[in-house]
Scaffold this motif. Structure first.
Motif, PDB file in Angstrom:
ATOM      1  N   GLU A  67      12.567  -7.318  54.873  1.00  0.00           N
ATOM      2  CA  GLU A  67      13.269  -7.989  53.777  1.00  0.00           C
ATOM      3  C   GLU A  67      12.789  -9.427  53.630  1.00  0.00           C
ATOM      4  OE1 GLU A  67      17.846  -9.195  52.708  1.00  0.00           O
ATOM      5  OE2 GLU A  67      17.479  -7.412  53.932  1.00  0.00           O
ATOM      6  N   TRP A  68      12.605 -10.127  54.742  1.00  0.00           N
ATOM      7  CA  TRP A  68      12.137 -11.510  54.704  1.00  0.00           C
ATOM      8  C   TRP A  68      10.725 -11.589  54.128  1.00  0.00           C
ATOM      9  CZ3 TRP A  68       8.235 -14.309  57.119  1.00  0.00           C
ATOM     10  CH2 TRP A  68       8.336 -15.691  57.006  1.00  0.00           C
ATOM     11  N   GLN A  69       9.843 -10.667  54.556  1.00  0.00           N
ATOM     12  CA  GLN A  69       8.485 -10.666  54.034  1.00  0.00           C
ATOM     13  C   GLN A  69       8.460 -10.340  52.545  1.00  0.00           C
ATOM     14  OE1 GLN A  69       6.302  -7.961  56.499  1.00  0.00           O
ATOM     15  NE2 GLN A  69       6.097  -9.424  58.187  1.00  0.00           N
ATOM     16  N   GLY A  70       9.315  -9.394  52.112  1.00  0.00           N
ATOM     17  CA  GLY A  70       9.398  -9.072  50.695  1.00  0.00           C
ATOM     18  C   GLY A  70       9.849 -10.261  49.868  1.00  0.00           C
ATOM     19  N   ARG A  71      10.803 -11.011  50.397  1.00  0.00           N
ATOM     20  CA  ARG A  71      11.268 -12.211  49.698  1.00  0.00           C
ATOM     21  C   ARG A  71      10.145 -13.232  49.574  1.00  0.00           C
ATOM     22  NH1 ARG A  71      15.061 -14.343  53.142  1.00  0.00           N
ATOM     23  NH2 ARG A  71      16.275 -12.454  52.832  1.00  0.00           N
ATOM     24  N   GLN A  72       9.371 -13.404  50.649  1.00  0.00           N
ATOM     25  CA  GLN A  72       8.255 -14.344  50.613  1.00  0.00           C
ATOM     26  C   GLN A  72       7.186 -13.900  49.607  1.00  0.00           C
ATOM     27  OE1 GLN A  72       8.116 -17.312  52.095  1.00  0.00           O
ATOM     28  NE2 GLN A  72      10.204 -16.892  52.784  1.00  0.00           N
ATOM     29  N   ARG A  73       6.894 -12.587  49.571  1.00  0.00           N
ATOM     30  CA  ARG A  73       5.902 -12.081  48.601  1.00  0.00           C
ATOM     31  C   ARG A  73       6.383 -12.302  47.172  1.00  0.00           C
ATOM     32  NH1 ARG A  73       5.316  -7.716  52.179  1.00  0.00           N
ATOM     33  NH2 ARG A  73       6.725  -6.469  50.901  1.00  0.00           N
ATOM     34  N   TRP A  74       7.710 -12.098  46.923  1.00  0.00           N
ATOM     35  CA  TRP A  74       8.223 -12.288  45.573  1.00  0.00           C
ATOM     36  C   TRP A  74       8.066 -13.747  45.158  1.00  0.00           C
ATOM     37  CZ3 TRP A  74      11.590 -15.241  42.844  1.00  0.00           C
ATOM     38  CH2 TRP A  74      11.891 -14.792  41.561  1.00  0.00           C
ATOM     39  N   VAL A  75       8.364 -14.675  46.074  1.00  0.00           N
ATOM     40  CA  VAL A  75       8.229 -16.104  45.749  1.00  0.00           C
ATOM     41  C   VAL A  75       6.776 -16.430  45.420  1.00  0.00           C
ATOM     42  CG1 VAL A  75       8.382 -18.425  46.726  1.00  0.00           C
ATOM     43  CG2 VAL A  75      10.270 -16.825  47.037  1.00  0.00           C
ATOM     44  N   GLN A  76       5.837 -15.866  46.178  1.00  0.00           N
ATOM     45  CA  GLN A  76       4.423 -16.148  45.918  1.00  0.00           C
ATOM     46  C   GLN A  76       3.955 -15.534  44.598  1.00  0.00           C
ATOM     47  OE1 GLN A  76       2.390 -14.637  49.326  1.00  0.00           O
ATOM     48  NE2 GLN A  76       3.010 -16.334  50.655  1.00  0.00           N
ATOM     49  N   ASN A  77       4.389 -14.285  44.319  1.00  0.00           N
ATOM     50  CA  ASN A  77       3.872 -13.580  43.146  1.00  0.00           C
ATOM     51  C   ASN A  77       4.660 -13.851  41.863  1.00  0.00           C
ATOM     52  OD1 ASN A  77       1.948 -12.406  44.797  1.00  0.00           O
ATOM     53  ND2 ASN A  77       3.211 -10.624  45.204  1.00  0.00           N
ATOM     54  N   TRP A  78       5.972 -13.943  41.968  1.00  0.00           N
ATOM     55  CA  TRP A  78       6.809 -14.000  40.778  1.00  0.00           C
ATOM     56  C   TRP A  78       7.759 -15.199  40.751  1.00  0.00           C
ATOM     57  CZ3 TRP A  78       5.083 -10.687  37.362  1.00  0.00           C
ATOM     58  CH2 TRP A  78       4.443  -9.538  37.818  1.00  0.00           C
ATOM     59  N   GLY A  79       7.698 -16.057  41.729  1.00  0.00           N
ATOM     60  CA  GLY A  79       8.622 -17.181  41.828  1.00  0.00           C
ATOM     61  C   GLY A  79       8.547 -18.135  40.640  1.00  0.00           C
ATOM     62  N   PHE A  80       7.409 -18.186  39.968  1.00  0.00           N
ATOM     63  CA  PHE A  80       7.271 -19.084  38.821  1.00  0.00           C
ATOM     64  C   PHE A  80       8.199 -18.687  37.679  1.00  0.00           C
ATOM     65  CE2 PHE A  80       4.374 -15.632  38.043  1.00  0.00           C
ATOM     66  CZ  PHE A  80       4.512 -15.376  36.697  1.00  0.00           C
ATOM     67  N   LEU A  81       8.645 -17.409  37.638  1.00  0.00           N
ATOM     68  CA  LEU A  81       9.490 -16.939  36.538  1.00  0.00           C
ATOM     69  C   LEU A  81      10.870 -17.590  36.539  1.00  0.00           C
ATOM     70  CD1 LEU A  81       8.690 -13.142  36.510  1.00  0.00           C
ATOM     71  CD2 LEU A  81       7.938 -14.868  34.883  1.00  0.00           C
ATOM     72  N   LYS A  82      11.326 -18.079  37.676  1.00  0.00           N
ATOM     73  CA  LYS A  82      12.665 -18.664  37.736  1.00  0.00           C
ATOM     74  C   LYS A  82      12.737 -19.972  36.950  1.00  0.00           C
ATOM     75  CE  LYS A  82      12.074 -20.944  42.225  1.00  0.00           C
ATOM     76  NZ  LYS A  82      11.607 -22.181  41.754  1.00  0.00           N
ATOM     77  N   ASP A  83      11.594 -20.565  36.636  1.00  0.00           N
ATOM     78  CA  ASP A  83      11.571 -21.820  35.885  1.00  0.00           C
ATOM     79  C   ASP A  83      11.502 -21.602  34.377  1.00  0.00           C
ATOM     80  OD1 ASP A  83      11.601 -23.208  38.283  1.00  0.00           O
ATOM     81  OD2 ASP A  83       9.404 -23.223  38.420  1.00  0.00           O
TER      82      ASP A  83
END
Length: 150
Positions: A67-83
């Protein structure tokens, strides 16, 4: 099982079912070997349950890591969408107030700041009246004069 303290009584469960009489543990001789042999499956079962507990703990740790690794991958790949909003426009961060008062001017202050906040409304007054009316039978009453202690 008859014990020295309660001779003649049978063991029962909390629901009242009678249990078969328990055999006292053998002391020495060939009976002692049999009693130890009957304990062996129980110890194996306890050991098996302990291994399953260790396995469950390991699975839990692996799940947490995934779960922690998945969260980190999401931040790297899709984290820009939150802005950005759904239309692709850049979001302005919400400005937080500089000062928030601890006590309210409109609601009474209580431990969790909620209790009693709506008692002064018409609905609250109606509910208080209904509570008073329905609890009348449970309230303490003063005894009549003839029932008073002397």
């Amino acid at each position: 099982m008859e014990s020295p303290l309660t001779p003649g009584l049978q063991r029962t469960t909390s629901a009242g079912y009678r249990l078969p009489p328990a055999r006292p543990p053998a002391r020495g001789g060939p009976g002692a070997v049999r009693s130890l042999g009957s304990q062996a499956p129980k110890t194996q079962q306890v050991a098996r349950e302990a291994k399953e507990g260790v396995k469950q703990d390991q699975l839990w740790r692996e799940l947490q890591e995934a779960e922690w690794q998945g969260r980190q991958r999401w931040v790297q790949n899709w984290g820009f969408l939150k802005d950005y909003d759904p239309m692709g426009n850049k979001k302005e961060p919400e400005k937080l107030p500089d000062y928030v008062p601890l006590f309210s001017d409109t609601a009474p202050n209580s431990t969790n700041q909620v209790v009693g906040s709506r008692l002064d409304t018409p609905l609250g007054k109606t509910l208080i009246g209904m509570d008073f009316f329905f609890m009348e039978g449970a309230r303490k009453k003063k005894l009549e004069d003839e029932l008073q202690p002397i």
